[in-house]
Structure formats: structure tokens, C-alpha cells
Design an enzyme around this catalytic site. Structure first.
Site, PDB file in Angstrom:
ATOM      1  N   THR A 180      -3.869  -5.127   0.436  1.00 40.04           N
ATOM      2  CA  THR A 180      -3.247  -3.830   0.711  1.00 40.04           C
ATOM      3  C   THR A 180      -4.160  -2.963   1.577  1.00 40.04           C
ATOM      4  OG1 THR A 180      -4.079  -2.760  -1.314  1.00 40.04           O
ATOM      5  CG2 THR A 180      -1.974  -3.942  -1.455  1.00 40.04           C
ATOM      6  N   LYS A 224       0.854  -1.184   0.000  1.00 41.73           N
ATOM      7  CA  LYS A 224       0.000   0.000   0.000  1.00 41.73           C
ATOM      8  C   LYS A 224       0.891   1.234   0.000  1.00 41.73           C
ATOM      9  CE  LYS A 224      -4.488   0.931   0.178  1.00 41.73           C
ATOM     10  NZ  LYS A 224      -5.434   0.306  -0.776  1.00 41.73           N
ATOM     11  N   HIS A 254      20.390  27.117 -10.186  1.00 45.07           N
ATOM     12  CA  HIS A 254      21.194  28.155 -10.812  1.00 45.07           C
ATOM     13  C   HIS A 254      20.595  29.546 -10.607  1.00 45.07           C
ATOM     14  CE1 HIS A 254      23.549  25.052 -12.699  1.00 45.07           C
ATOM     15  NE2 HIS A 254      22.481  24.540 -13.298  1.00 45.07           N
TER      16      HIS A 254
END
Length: 286
Positions: free
Chosen positions: A57, A12, A241
Site C-alpha cells: 500500500t 491505501k 430540522h
């Protein structure tokens, strides 16, 4: 052509849990995201559709909520270990459990009032198998840091496609993803987390950087040498950057004061620093 079943696991993913501990008028908040996966004797479900070895699950999700009620959450590393050990011990077909947790920080504003504390996320990854082996990897992600000076980049390899000018003074910014492996039991994961986090920040702030790779190594080295029980640190540092804006069309100079913060593309620097005698990592990072 002959084929066979390879490595597999199921579980899960991203069970969201908010747990409130009501200590009289003062409340305590834990906000976590739990993902787990189980592996073991699962050939039949793949080859014939026999689900006898499969713990649903949905049951795994319910276990997260039940354990929070019965045991509390506490430190996420300890909570992950309780879950992993439960699944291996309670299910004959399960040989290995993997539990990964993210924790979202909230800052107290009153006895029962909180405000979300930035973008930084605390993480952990726990593996536990039927032989009793447990590995714990703690970590963090989206820890955004920036130095306005003290960073250079020059002397690099060039070819016919190189246009980047060298610099001896630049903004260095990154969103740190760091994971560190514990060597055995750690008495206090909260204390360890604070120590490693501070070591990473101190190294970033106080390293005169000639490359982000050098900074990465300094951060990992500081964590390894100052934090007891840590045997390996893995870091991913995207180079956020900042380009100085050309203001000459407007008759203005720009002595590294006005920048454009670019979000992409970006350099991505990754690496690990480990104690020379560090034990084998095995499956710890997967």
C-alpha cells in the site's frame, strides 16, 4: 465446518495530495484525498501469508504522488482513471482497481493566494477491471442548502406515538450528498459537474415541497433531463430540522421568524432517479 475465502480487497486509504502548478507568477492549486483498493488473485496472501501478489500500500501511495508530478491532477475523474488503469495493467495479480477521490475547493484571492471555499466537497469513484470496463461516478457532499418557505409536511400516517404537528409552512434545509453515473465517456467532467450541481440547486430552490422525498425526486429528475451523459443520480438528504421557538412565555409571538436549528436526530431521505433505459450499474457504486 468447511470455510472459504470470500470477497476481498486491499489498498491505501486517504492519501492527501496538494498539487501546485506554477504558471509563472500565477499558481493553480489542487487539494485532494485519494483512496484506492485492489482485488484479484489474492488467495495465497490470505491463506498462507505469501505476499508475492501484493503490491504494498505504500507503493500505491507513492504512485499517487508520482502521477501528480508526471501527469498533473486535472479533473479528479481523469486522475482516478489513470491510477486505476495503471494498477490493473502493471500488476498481473490485480484484476480490478477502485479509486475514490475527494476534492476540496479553494477560491483564488491573488496570483498565489487562496481561501478555502466552504464545506462542499467534490467526489468521484472509478472502477476499472482487466476486461477494460471502466465506470465513473461523480458527485458532491456537504452542499448545504435552505429554503425559508415553500415547504409543507402534512397528511402523513399517524399512530399512538405521533406528536409531530402538521405544517403548511416550514424551513427546509439539508446537506446534499449526490452521486451521478456517467453513461460512457464524458468530454468535460468539469462542465458536467457544474451542470449537475446547478440542476440540483435549481430544483431545490424552485420546487414547492410537500415532502423532502418529493424534492429529492425533483432534484434527480432535473439533473437527468438537463445534463447530457448522466444516466442515474443517487441522493442522500438529511432533514436539517428548524423548529419555531415558543416565545409566548415572554409575551412575544413568533410568525416563523425565530428558529432552533437542531443537529440530531434528523430524518434521512435517500433515493435514486435514473433514465428509463439506463445501463446496468454493476459494481459502479460500491
Amino acid at each position: 465446518m468447511a470455510v472459504k475465502l470470500g470477497a476481498n480487497r486491499y489498498g491505501k486509504a486517504e492519501t492527501r495530495l496538494v498539487h501546485v502548478v506554477r504558471d509563472g507568477p500565477v499558481h493553480h492549486l489542487k487539494d485532494v484525498n485519494v483512496s484506492m483498493s485492489l482485488s484479484g488473485d489474492m488467495e495465497a496472501v490470505h491463506l498462507t501469508g505469501d505476499n508475492a501478489a501484493v503490491l504494498p500500500t505504500d507503493t500505491q501511495k507513492n504512485t499517487v504522488y508520482a502521477f501528480a508530478r508526471k501527469h498533473g491532477v486535472g479533473q479528479i475523474e481523469a486522475f482516478a482513471q489513470r491510477l486505476a488503469r495503471h494498477f490493473v495493467a502493471s500488476q498481473p495479480a490485480v484484476r480490478h482497481a477502485r479509486v475514490e477521490i475527494e476534492e476540496y475547493a479553494w477560491r483564488r484571492q491573488g496570483p498565489h493566494s487562496f481561501v478555502r471555499d466552504g464545506t462542499e466537497v467534490r467526489t468521484c469513484l472509478v472502477h476499472h477491471d482487466e476486461d477494460g470496463r471502466t465506470t465513473v461516478v461523480s458527485g458532491l457532499k456537504d452542499l448545504v442548502v435552505l429554503n425559508t418557505t415553500g415547504s409543507e409536511f402534512h397528511g402523513y400516517a399517524v399512530d399512538e406515538y405521533t406528536t409531530l404537528p402538521p405544517t403548511t409552512d416550514r424551513v427546509l434545509a439539508t446537506a446534499v450528498t449526490a452521486r451521478w453515473r456517467h453513461d460512457g465517456d464524458t468530454p468535460s467532467y468539469a462542465t458536467s459537474y457544474g451542470q449537475v450541481r446547478q440542476a440540483l440547486l435549481d430544483a431545490f430552490a424552485h420546487t414547492h415541497s410537500r415532502s423532502l422525498q418529493q424534492t429529492l425526486y425533483a432534484m434527480g429528475e432535473r439533473a437527468i433531463t438537463t445534463c447530457e451523459g448522466i444516466c442515474e443520480v443517487r441522493l442522500a438528504l438529511p432533514n436539517k430540522h428548524h423548529f419555531a421557538v415558543d416565545l409566548s412565555p415572554f409575551g412575544l409571538d413568533n410568525d416563523n421568524e425565530v428558529f432552533h436549528a437542531a443537529d440530531r436526530p434528523y430524518g434521512l431521505i435517500e433515493g435514486s432517479v435514473l433514465r428509463a433505459d439506463a445501463p446496468d450499474a454493476g459494481f459502479a457504486w460500491e
